[in-house]
Design an enzyme around this catalytic site. Structure first.
Site, PDB file in Angstrom:
ATOM      1  N   TRP A 188       0.844  -1.207   0.000  1.00 45.98           N
ATOM      2  CA  TRP A 188       0.000   0.000   0.000  1.00 45.98           C
ATOM      3  C   TRP A 188       0.876   1.253   0.000  1.00 45.98           C
ATOM      4  CZ3 TRP A 188      -0.234   3.944   3.638  1.00 45.98           C
ATOM      5  CH2 TRP A 188      -1.292   4.843   3.523  1.00 45.98           C
ATOM      6  N   HIS A 189       2.034   1.148   0.678  1.00 48.68           N
ATOM      7  CA  HIS A 189       2.903   2.327   0.768  1.00 48.68           C
ATOM      8  C   HIS A 189       3.564   2.681  -0.557  1.00 48.68           C
ATOM      9  CE1 HIS A 189       2.555   1.603   5.099  1.00 48.68           C
ATOM     10  NE2 HIS A 189       2.829   2.889   5.209  1.00 48.68           N
ATOM     11  N   GLY A 190       3.799   1.678  -1.376  1.00 45.99           N
ATOM     12  CA  GLY A 190       4.453   2.003  -2.635  1.00 45.99           C
ATOM     13  C   GLY A 190       4.649   0.773  -3.488  1.00 45.99           C
ATOM     14  N   TYR A 238       4.592  11.020   3.143  1.00 44.18           N
ATOM     15  CA  TYR A 238       3.389  10.220   2.923  1.00 44.18           C
ATOM     16  C   TYR A 238       2.494  10.764   1.819  1.00 44.18           C
ATOM     17  CZ  TYR A 238       3.653   6.301   6.075  1.00 44.18           C
ATOM     18  OH  TYR A 238       3.995   5.091   6.637  1.00 44.18           O
ATOM     19  N   PHE A 257       2.141   8.375  -1.054  1.00 49.54           N
ATOM     20  CA  PHE A 257       1.376   7.146  -0.916  1.00 49.54           C
ATOM     21  C   PHE A 257      -0.096   7.409  -1.198  1.00 49.54           C
ATOM     22  CE2 PHE A 257       4.787   6.490   2.454  1.00 49.54           C
ATOM     23  CZ  PHE A 257       5.687   6.055   1.517  1.00 49.54           C
TER      24      PHE A 257
END
Lengths: 463, 356
Positions: A321-323, A460, A463
């Site tokens: 999900w973060h990257g 963030y 993201f």
């Protein structure tokens, strides 16, 4: 529009004045909506239709789910979640999956000409889609009613303090606030003042000062093992100050409009176990992963093996999900494995004695910071280059400088967090004016001085 | 009565209430923050701060400071960055135990005129060294007149006009500079990787008696021994035909004459000359032209005997150089300095050099 931009510092007072010029809820909601779209469109207006489109799909889907019967309800929630995942897949993961597939077939001796897209990642797309998924699933589960007012719903989805980097607010907290009259009191202003000063200081003084240091040390040609260790420590502090700073500013800005956002961080680096860390770090994401991924996968209801599988899968997807990078998956797997190991050996109990707590803290931080190393080394070239530096342990002049920078920034922060935990989140506001105002003024002056020096965006936001 | 009602209506308007609440909380902090910045601005103005941005400025400012503060040395070096990065004073101190050797080498922009200015300052303070080595790299031979500002900087102590920031920029700058003492602002490129920030770079110069490391190569080799093990098999590259030969221009010769004036206040028999080696890739025209003949010409212009031109290597392997074609890296500078130590011992400039 970034929280650390002049445009934002103009948008907030302008929308504050317009918002408080009326006490009519509907008009206030419209002003919030307009301000939020200006905020988002300022970055790239072409993505506004995407934000509106995602919001409308969530809005319509929730109403249909609320009125339909099984099995249509199930089908509808599946379609709504799938639609959100498709958006995420196209904008965030398309090239990642194509590249990964290409690498696999290349190893098999083939050299196919695979298509890649030149896609700009819309700001905050992961937050926007996850919030939408949570909403339609909550409506499906009967935990929240489908919102009828389009303006309220659009304003909830686009509420600018939390739009691009969370917290991933649930409808039960934020959407409901769009229906009730909101008051702006002296207490709101007090708390907003402190949160803004604290949040901007975290972001500008701590995170933005560490950002160039981390950037110069996280390089594939890094010659020193100590630099790897110290850069990882610095990055762990940077990302916390950056993201928590953002969350505090978001909470403070929301208070100016009478809204209460959740705490997204509760002193995570004081955790004595990895599970406690995830109860304190990016709380809105960890609870989202728990409620909409881990529990639907079966949670801890299927025995040890299934539970561990669920933990690994949840955290790996949380990493992704973060990257769009395998190092993020590795980061997630590391945390999943740590959670599984802790579950096996502690049975879920927190350490009791002082010695156990100290050991628990050290182990937790070891996992967390090794994780940050994987998180920051976002490609294989960098990861391998940095790892190979661990063969060389020479103490160079830079290392003393990094230690001094880390200590100078973290010692005051640790002292403050220690006090905040023992005396309460707003204990400084109870101080007499002659004590608190000079302290706030010094923090403002230092933040202003640091703000001209570096220009880093929020981590963030990507993201 | 209508007026009173109007005032009451305005006062009960939610906006007025909101503004009043915000003003009561935010204005005192803003006012006090302005006061803090005002005090910082005042201190900043009193400090007559000069802008010093960039590695070159740090080097020159710091070497001036060292020349002012350190007592007279037995032997001092004045020269360009090939000397700063290529002559390792701790190696000389090891070779000549009991001797006091210091380097005040700076950068090529400063030039012979600037070295003269440094020497003048030392003489004026009674800190002049007992013996002096002047160091040039052939890359300096083509001098640009715009670089003369650097020599003027040394003479006047003002490289750029003192900063004249207005409020609140001066206050913000003062606070920022205070913060930089604890949280460094990374230097460019490889300098950030090795040194980190300005303070660490400067303290290295002090610690190494005026030497520094060009950090652009060989940081990953942990020792001189490990580096020496990589040397076998390397050969001199042929000069790149696209590189221009090193030819002294009139500007450089004029700068040498300015230095010669400063040397007239010094015992010329105690002045020695070193031409630092060039990367064989850049050795267009051959060492005879840029090393031997050029050295003799420089000696003549400075009014020193050709026998005071020290015999040191004229070319070195490409693998011995850091990023810049005139800078040796941290291990090769030791190898070169050992050669220099032999030359200094041979000429009796300093006593008791070890042969190894």
């Amino acid at each position: 529009m970034s929280f650390v931009s002049v445009a934002f510092l103009c948008l907030v007072p302008a929308s504050f004045l317009l918002y408080h010029a009326t006490s009519r809820l509907a008009v206030q909601n419209l002003i919030i909506l307009a301000a939020s779209y200006v905020f988002y469109g300022w970055w790239d207006w072409r993505f506004l239709p995407l934000l509106v489109g995602i919001s409308i799909v969530n809005y319509v889907a929730a109403i249909l789910i609320a009125t339909a019967r099984q099995p249509v309800r199930k089908l509808l929630v599946f379609v709504a979640v799938a639609a959100a995942m498709v958006v995420l897949a196209i904008f965030k993961y398309f090239n990642f999956f194509v590249d990964s597939f290409g690498a696999i077939v290349h190893r098999a001796g083939l050299n196919p000409n695979l298509p890649t897209l030149r896609i700009v990642l819309p700001l905050g797309i992961s937050f926007i889609t996850f919030q939408g998924i949570a909403y339609v699933v909550d409506v499906y589960r009967g935990k929240h009613a489908a919102e009828k007012s389009l303006v309220k719903f659009l304003a909830f989805k686009a509420f600018f303090p939390q739009l691009v980097a969370g917290p991933i607010e649930r409808a039960s907290n934020l959407l409901d606030q769009f229906s009730a009259p909101r008051r702006f009191t002296s207490d709101h202003a007090d708390r907003a003042l402190w949160l803004l000063i604290y949040g901007y200081a975290m972001k500008v003084v701590v995170a933005d000062n560490l950002a160039p240091i981390v950037d110069t040390l996280f390089i594939p040609e890094q010659p020193f093992g100590w630099s790897v260790v110290l850069a990882t420590l610095a990055f762990g502090i940077q990302i916390y100050a950056d993201f928590n700073g953002y969350s505090l500013i978001a909470k403070g800005i929301a208070l100016l409009f009478g809204f209460e956002l959740i705490w997204n961080f509760r002193y995570p680096y004081w955790s004595v176990s990895i599970s406690e860390f995830w109860r304190r770090w990016h709380i809105s994401l960890s609870t989202w992963l728990r409620d909409y991924l881990y529990i639907p996968l079966g949670g801890n209801r299927g025995g040890e093996l299934i539970t561990n599988r669920n933990l690994l899968l949840t955290m790996a997807l949380g990493g992704l999900w973060h990257g769009a990078s395998w190092t993020f998956v590795l980061w997630g797997l590391l945390h999943g494995a740590a959670l599984a190991i802790r579950r096996k050996f502690s049975g879920g109990d927190e350490p009791g004695s002082k010695a156990d707590r100290a050991a628990g803290w050290a182990l937790t931080m070891l996992v967390v910071f090794v994780g940050w190393f994987l998180f920051r080394a976002a490609d294989w070239n960098l990861l391998i280059g940095m790892l190979s530096a661990l063969k060389r342990w020479e103490w160079a002049p830079v290392h003393g400088a990094v230690v001094l920078a880390i200590l100078s920034l973290t010692c005051p922060l640790m002292l403050l967090e220690w006090q905040l935990q023992s005396r309460g989140d707003y204990f400084l506001l109870r101080w007499p004016a002659w004590m608190k105002y000079p302290l706030f003024a010094v923090l403002v002056a230092v933040t202003a001085a640091a703000s001209g020096h570096v220009n880093a965006t929020f981590i963030y936001f990507q993201f | 009565m209508p007026l009173k009602r109007t005032i009451q209506a305005i006062a009960s308007w939610p906006l007025i209430d909101a503004i009043r609440i915000v003003a009561r909380k935010f204005v005192p902090v803003a006012a006090l923050a302005a006061l803090v910045l005002g005090v910082a601005h005042y201190i900043y103005q009193q400090g007559k701060h000069q802008w010093s941005r960039g590695v070159e400025t740090y080097i020159v400012l710091e070497q001036i400071r060292r020349a002012e503060r350190l007592p007279a040395a037995d032997l001092a070096f004045l020269g360009d960055s090939s000397c700063l990065m290529g002559i390792h004073i701790p190696t000389l101190l090891q070779a000549f135990p009991g001797s006091d050797v210091e380097s005040f080498c700076t950068i090529g922009f400063v030039g012979p005129d600037g070295y003269g200015a440094m020497l003048d300052k030392m003489i004026a303070r009674g800190h002049q060294p007992r013996k002096l080595v002047l160091v040039f790299n052939p890359i300096q031979y083509e001098r640009d007149p715009r670089w003369n500002e650097w020599a003027n900087f040394i003479r006047t102590d003002h490289f750029e006009a003192p900063s004249s920031l207005s409020f609140p920029a001066g206050g913000l700058e003062y606070i920022r500079l205070l913060m930089e003492r604890a949280v460094y602002n990374p230097l460019p490129g490889g300098y950030a990787v090795y040194y980190g920030g300005k303070d660490q770079f400067i303290s290295t110069i002090w610690r190494e008696h005026g030497s520094a490391i060009d950090p652009n190569r060989m940081l990953d080799i942990p020792s001189l021994q490990a580096y020496k093990a990589t040397l076998p098999g390397h050969v001199f590259f042929k000069p790149d035909p696209k590189i221009k030969p090193y030819v002294m221009n009139a500007e450089f010769e004029m700068a040498l004459l300015a230095l010669s004036k400063s040397l007239s206040k010094f015992d010329r028999s105690k002045v020695y000359l070193v031409i630092t080696p060039v990367n064989s890739l850049y050795a267009q025209g051959g060492p005879q032209s840029f090393h031997t003949e050029a050295g003799e010409r420089i000696a003549a212009l400075l009014g020193i005997d050709r026998s005071q031109f020290l015999d040191t290597p004229d070319m070195m392997l490409d693998i011995m150089y850091a990023h810049y074609p005139a800078h040796l890296h941290r291990w090769s500078r030791i190898i070169y300095t050992e050669e220099l130590a032999k030359a200094l011992a041979d000429r009796g400039v300093l006593g008791s050099a070890t042969d190894d």
